[in-house]
Enzyme design. Structure first.
Site, short mmCIF file in Angstrom:
data_model
loop_
_atom_site.label_atom_id
_atom_site.label_comp_id
_atom_site.label_asym_id
_atom_site.label_seq_id
_atom_site.Cartn_x
_atom_site.Cartn_y
_atom_site.Cartn_z
N ASN A 25 -19.05 15.64 101.59
CA ASN A 25 -17.68 15.57 102.21
C ASN A 25 -17.63 16.82 102.92
O ASN A 25 -17.42 17.94 102.40
CB ASN A 25 -16.68 15.42 100.95
CG ASN A 25 -15.28 15.84 101.53
OD1 ASN A 25 -15.06 15.86 102.61
ND2 ASN A 25 -14.27 15.83 100.68
N TRP A 26 -17.71 16.67 104.43
CA TRP A 26 -17.78 17.95 105.13
C TRP A 26 -16.13 18.54 105.37
O TRP A 26 -15.97 19.63 106.02
CB TRP A 26 -18.33 17.72 106.51
CG TRP A 26 -19.68 17.46 106.44
CD1 TRP A 26 -20.58 17.72 105.40
CD2 TRP A 26 -20.77 17.50 107.59
NE1 TRP A 26 -22.04 17.41 105.73
CE2 TRP A 26 -21.92 17.07 107.21
CE3 TRP A 26 -20.13 16.97 108.99
CZ2 TRP A 26 -22.98 17.05 108.14
CZ3 TRP A 26 -21.26 17.11 109.94
CH2 TRP A 26 -22.69 16.95 109.19
N LYS A 27 -15.22 17.85 105.02
CA LYS A 27 -13.76 18.29 105.08
C LYS A 27 -13.73 18.41 106.57
O LYS A 27 -14.13 17.66 107.38
CB LYS A 27 -13.60 19.43 104.23
CG LYS A 27 -13.91 19.18 102.79
CD LYS A 27 -13.46 20.00 101.76
CE LYS A 27 -13.94 19.49 100.46
NZ LYS A 27 -13.42 20.28 99.27
N HIS A 114 -8.77 11.83 97.56
CA HIS A 114 -9.46 13.23 97.33
C HIS A 114 -8.17 14.03 97.09
O HIS A 114 -6.85 13.74 97.59
CB HIS A 114 -9.93 13.46 98.70
CG HIS A 114 -10.64 14.91 98.58
ND1 HIS A 114 -10.24 16.19 98.30
CD2 HIS A 114 -11.99 15.30 98.03
CE1 HIS A 114 -11.02 17.22 98.01
NE2 HIS A 114 -12.27 16.47 97.92
N GLU A 116 -7.18 16.74 97.89
CA GLU A 116 -6.67 17.50 99.00
C GLU A 116 -5.55 16.50 99.85
O GLU A 116 -4.79 17.12 100.22
CB GLU A 116 -7.85 18.22 99.78
CG GLU A 116 -8.52 19.51 99.50
CD GLU A 116 -9.76 19.70 99.51
OE1 GLU A 116 -10.35 18.90 100.63
OE2 GLU A 116 -10.57 20.23 99.00
N GLU A 184 -13.34 14.33 90.15
CA GLU A 184 -13.28 15.68 90.59
C GLU A 184 -12.38 16.49 90.18
O GLU A 184 -11.07 16.41 90.59
CB GLU A 184 -13.07 15.35 92.23
CG GLU A 184 -14.20 14.78 92.87
CD GLU A 184 -14.52 15.50 94.27
OE1 GLU A 184 -15.44 15.59 94.59
OE2 GLU A 184 -13.28 15.23 94.95
N GLY A 190 -14.27 23.75 95.23
CA GLY A 190 -14.22 24.69 96.18
C GLY A 190 -14.02 26.22 95.39
O GLY A 190 -13.72 27.17 96.00
N SER A 226 -17.81 21.90 93.20
CA SER A 226 -18.83 22.97 92.94
C SER A 226 -20.27 22.72 92.68
O SER A 226 -20.81 23.44 92.12
CB SER A 226 -18.33 24.00 92.36
OG SER A 226 -17.05 24.80 92.84
N GLY A 247 -19.10 19.19 98.42
CA GLY A 247 -18.31 19.63 99.46
C GLY A 247 -19.09 20.75 100.19
O GLY A 247 -19.93 20.71 100.97
N GLY A 248 -18.94 21.88 99.84
CA GLY A 248 -19.33 23.14 100.59
C GLY A 248 -20.95 23.05 100.66
O GLY A 248 -21.35 23.27 101.71
P1 PGA Z 1 -16.83 21.24 96.51
O1 PGA Z 1 -15.87 20.14 97.08
O2 PGA Z 1 -18.14 20.79 96.36
O3 PGA Z 1 -16.89 22.41 97.77
O4 PGA Z 1 -16.23 22.06 95.44
C1 PGA Z 1 -15.97 19.04 96.42
C2 PGA Z 1 -15.10 18.02 97.14
O5 PGA Z 1 -13.93 18.42 97.47
O6 PGA Z 1 -15.22 16.62 97.24
#
Ligand code: PGA
Length: 265
Positions: A25-27, A114, A116, A184, A190, A226, A247-248
């Site tokens: 997930n590149w956001k 998600h 967010e 999640e 993050g 993470s 994500g990251g």
């Molecule tokens: P993260 O994000 O790996 O950067 O913690 C995961 C996500 O939001 O799907």
């Protein structure tokens, strides 16, 4: 053959009710140039072809305007996913994209719910359920995210929260529709503070039990929060953790590929 008739073999078959999936997930990160470089590194990786060829679903969810950059590379080594879709087929919803538009852009998956989106776009359980239904109607596999905040965990409400979120989705879909779940925990996203294998495994078991009771079938459940090249192997070794939503660590091909490699396939 429906997924209900299939035996449950993780990481073996796309038809199976459980599959190993590593989704990135590149956001809101990336440029056309960085995306092209990422894709070229991906398709050069010998292990990626092996993993994809042996049943691991590798999915990249870039920002919508970058889907076209990845599209020529996708299909063989990895699939494309959207990060969100609107619950309506079309309409006056400035800035939104529909599930059908994602299909047109080459997607096979879409992330819905998600944290967010729930937080910054005030998406309720009901809206997430409607988006899940819209994604399925368009032919996409929704990756439905559930997870508790730190306050909810500290108040011992984790099970209540994730089951409420899952229940809303299950009420909107029929039992034979293929949904992927991602646990999640909001406090792990993050932050560099992934859930321990025990914490994640416990919630995955709760979700799986509930799903089996409700749908009489099994479900792919990814862990997200993470995940990185260092902790992936241990998390993925848990029998109830089918894959990862990353994500990251999905922004760099090297760390993302290391997570794919951590599936052991
Ligand atoms: P993260 O994000 O790996 O950067 O913690 C995961 C996500 O939001 O799907």
């Amino acid at each position: 053959m429906t997924s209900q008739q299939q035996p449950s073999h993780p990481s073996v078959s796309q038809q199976s009710s459980r599959q190993t999936i590593i989704a990135g997930n590149w956001k809101m990160f990336g440029t056309a140039e960085s995306t092209r470089a990422f894709a070229e590194e991906m398709v050069r990786d010998p292990h990626l072809a092996h993993a994809s060829g042996n049943g691991v679903g590798v999915v990249i969810c870039p920002p919508t305007p970058l889907l076209h950059v990845l599209r020529p590379f996708c299909g063989t080594f990895f699939e494309l996913g959207g990060q969100d879709c609107h619950q309506n087929v079309n309409g006056a919803f400035t800035g939104d994209v529909s599930a059908g538009m994602l299909v047109d852009a080459g997607c096979r998956y879409v992330i819905v719910g998600h944290s967010e989106r729930r937080r910054y776009h005030h998406e309720t359980d009901d809206v997430v359920a409607q988006k899940t239904r819209a994604a399925l109607a368009a032919g996409l596999t929704p990756i439905v995210c559930v997870g508790e905040t730190l306050e909810e965990r500290q108040a011992e409400q984790t099970a209540d929260v994730v089951l409420r979120q899952l229940d809303a989705v299950l009420q909107a879909v029929s039992p034979d529709q293929h949904v992927v779940l991602a646990y999640e925990p909001v406090w792990a996203i993050g932050t560099g503070l992934a859930a321990t294998v025990e914490q994640a495994g416990e919630v995955h078991q709760i979700l799986r039990k509930f799903y089996r009771q409700r749908v009489s079938n099994d479900i792919t459940i990814l862990y997200g929060g993470s995940v990185n090249a260092t902790n992936a192997k241990e998390l993925l070794a848990h029998s109830d953790i089918d894959g990862a939503l990353v994500g990251g660590a999905s922004l760099e091909s090297r760390s993302f590929l290391a997570i794919v490699e951590a599936t052991g396939v």
